[in-house]
Design a protein around this motif. Structure first.
Motif, mmCIF file in Angstrom:
data_model
loop_
_atom_site.group_PDB
_atom_site.id
_atom_site.type_symbol
_atom_site.label_atom_id
_atom_site.label_comp_id
_atom_site.label_asym_id
_atom_site.label_seq_id
_atom_site.Cartn_x
_atom_site.Cartn_y
_atom_site.Cartn_z
ATOM 1 N N CYS A 26 3.556 0.064 6.696
ATOM 2 C CA CYS A 26 2.790 1.312 6.822
ATOM 3 C C CYS A 26 3.349 2.181 7.931
ATOM 4 N N TYR A 31 -3.656 4.652 1.984
ATOM 5 C CA TYR A 31 -3.780 4.105 3.333
ATOM 6 C C TYR A 31 -4.018 2.605 3.223
ATOM 7 N N ARG A 80 -0.609 4.712 6.870
ATOM 8 C CA ARG A 80 -0.393 5.281 5.540
ATOM 9 C C ARG A 80 0.822 4.620 4.899
ATOM 10 N N ILE A 135 -10.484 7.762 4.602
ATOM 11 C CA ILE A 135 -10.272 7.204 5.947
ATOM 12 C C ILE A 135 -11.484 6.395 6.400
#
Length: 476
Positions: free
Chosen positions: A447, A215, A201, A179
């Motif tokens: 995403c 991600y 994600r 992240i």
């Protein structure tokens, strides 16, 4: 007439966006097509942008403790085969080396499509104890993926990128790093490239082969298509188990490491072109422009003009500045500066020298600002900062204006057909719906954003209970 022709040679965006893009990369002299099908030659103007990206990203990586390494470009087939999902994901795009000179190799070598397996091999040799962790490595290199259809910067058989590969003692540390690097990417794109990103994600169908979670940062281009601009993958301990990367922990027990991988490539240059460019060519944000200021002397054959231009360049030497003292006409120089996307043009001629002034012209808005030579240094700094901020704001506004919400499948299909851009819609989590949407509309899931909204309680496709909100769209 020749002056006008340089700009006329660029097809208008509205007429044919794909042709406009090709015209810009050629006319701005970013690339040249090579005699190797699917591979491009990066010319100085194009490579200089990559160097700016590389320099700034590299600095940010190192601030987080990452070190640079370099791995071989060849991977033995046996090494590639160790992680099943990974090899299946890349098999169709792999280029194989079968001979060394006239001798057939005992084992085929693939030209790296990505380097997970090489890093795993390294980690299995150098990681023994918890004291050896974490390993935070990155490499700048080229990779080879045998693409069927190619387009400069966006998709080519060989391209330049960076790939980070880290190994950690715990799952929590690996997730945190995954992240952290995604956020670093998004911040870099906003601050340096003036491109706002959607962070989230990937669905399991779209995630990286062999990853536990992928991600992504997604950008919206001027034509309403999405561009995946950077990815960060959490591998969990899957690769560690395949490659037997174990360490002795503080409790004296053998444990598997947890890994991450993250990458950005020269496709970022494609993003900059398609987000900021206009019908006259490239428009570069000041932070990533290799040349920020082009000084154009007017009536340069007149006494003192070239000397004053050189003096001005010296005054502005804390910026990236050049003087165009070629014997071309000013109109031609203006057109060239425009097509190349140089943020500011500074015009200075005999009348300006007499009045102790110069004219600053912004590439993005074409605003002309007359400024005293005594204040030009400060004024240029202000204009560059303003231009960078306004380019980001315009890109954000364009993205927001081209983001629609769909509650029903009819609305969704209508949006794909008639409203280019991102579509926000709810999803049940079933891959069958994801496949049906792609089949029916050619839109894909971009995403599942970190910032979730509940638009309805039903999946846009099948009507079953929804699990998550997804950004959908057609993509490059």
């Amino acid at each position: 007439m020749a002056e006008k022709k340089l700009v006329e040679a660029i097809t208008s965006m509205g007429e044919d966006f794909a042709q406009w893009y090709t015209d810009v990369v050629k006319k701005a002299e970013l690339i040249e097509y090579s005699s190797v099908k699917g591979c491009m030659i990066l010319r100085p103007n194009g490579y200089a942008i990559w160097e700016m990206i590389q320099k700034e990203l590299d600095r940010r990586f190192k601030e987080t403790g990452v070190e640079n390494v370099y791995m071989p470009m060849f991977i033995p087939e046996s090494l590639l085969q160790k992680e099943k999902d990974h090899v299946e994901g890349f098999a169709p795009e792999v280029a194989w080396v079968t001979h060394g000179g006239a001798t057939e190799l005992a084992e085929r070598l693939c030209v790296r499509p990505t380097s997970e397996t090489l890093f795993c091999d390294l980690y299995s040799n150098i990681v023994q104890s918890y004291r050896d962790l974490p390993k935070l490595y990155n490499q700048w290199c080229s990779v080879c993926r045998w693409e069927k259809t190619t387009r400069p910067f966006l998709r080519s058989s060989e391209f330049l990128w960076q790939e980070g590969h880290t190994a950690h003692a715990t799952a929590e540390e690996a997730e945190e790093k995954t992240i952290e690097m995604l956020n670093l990417y998004a911040k870099f794109c906003e601050e340096v490239l003036a491109i706002p990103m959607i962070k989230g994600r990937k669905t399991d169908k779209e995630k990286f082969a062999g990853a536990k979670a992928t991600y992504t940062i997604e950008a919206l281009m001027h034509d309403g298509k999405a561009l995946q601009s950077g990815t960060s993958h959490n591998f969990g301990d899957g690769f560690a188990k395949a490659f037997d990367i174990q360490y002795t922990d503080k409790d004296n027990k053998l444990k598997y490491v947890h890994q991450t991988s993250w990458g950005m490539s020269t496709r970022l240059i494609g993003a900059v072109i398609m987000v900021h460019g206009d019908d006259s060519g490239l428009v570069l944000p000041p932070m990533v422009a290799p040349v920020q200021i082009m000084i154009v002397p007017i009536m340069q054959k007149k006494e003192g003009v070239l000397e004053k231009a050189a003096e001005l360049a010296e005054t502005l030497s804390n910026y990236r500045v050049k003087v165009d003292d070629t014997d071309k006409s000013p109109g031609w120089k203006f057109a060239e500066q425009e097509v190349r996307g140089i943020p500011l043009r500074v015009e200075i001629g005999p009348k300006d020298i007499e009045a102790n002034q110069a004219v600053i012209v912004r590439r993005d808005t074409r605003e002309k600002i007359v400024v005293s030579l005594d204040e030009i240094n400060d004024k240029i700094g202000e204009v560059l900062v303003t231009m960078q901020a306004e380019m980001l704001e315009r890109a954000r506004q364009h993205r927001d204006e081209h983001t629609t919400t769909a509650a029903t499948y009819e609305e969704f299909k209508d949006a794909v057909e008639n409203k280019p851009g991102f579509i926000k819609a709810m999803w049940c989590g079933d891959e069958a719906c994801e496949l049906k949407i792609k089949e029916d509309t050619t839109a894909t899931s971009r995403c599942m954003p970190f910032v979730q909204e509940t638009l309805s309680d039903k999946c846009v496709c099948c009507g079953k209970p929804a699990k998550t909100m997804v950004y959908w769209g057609k993509a490059y």
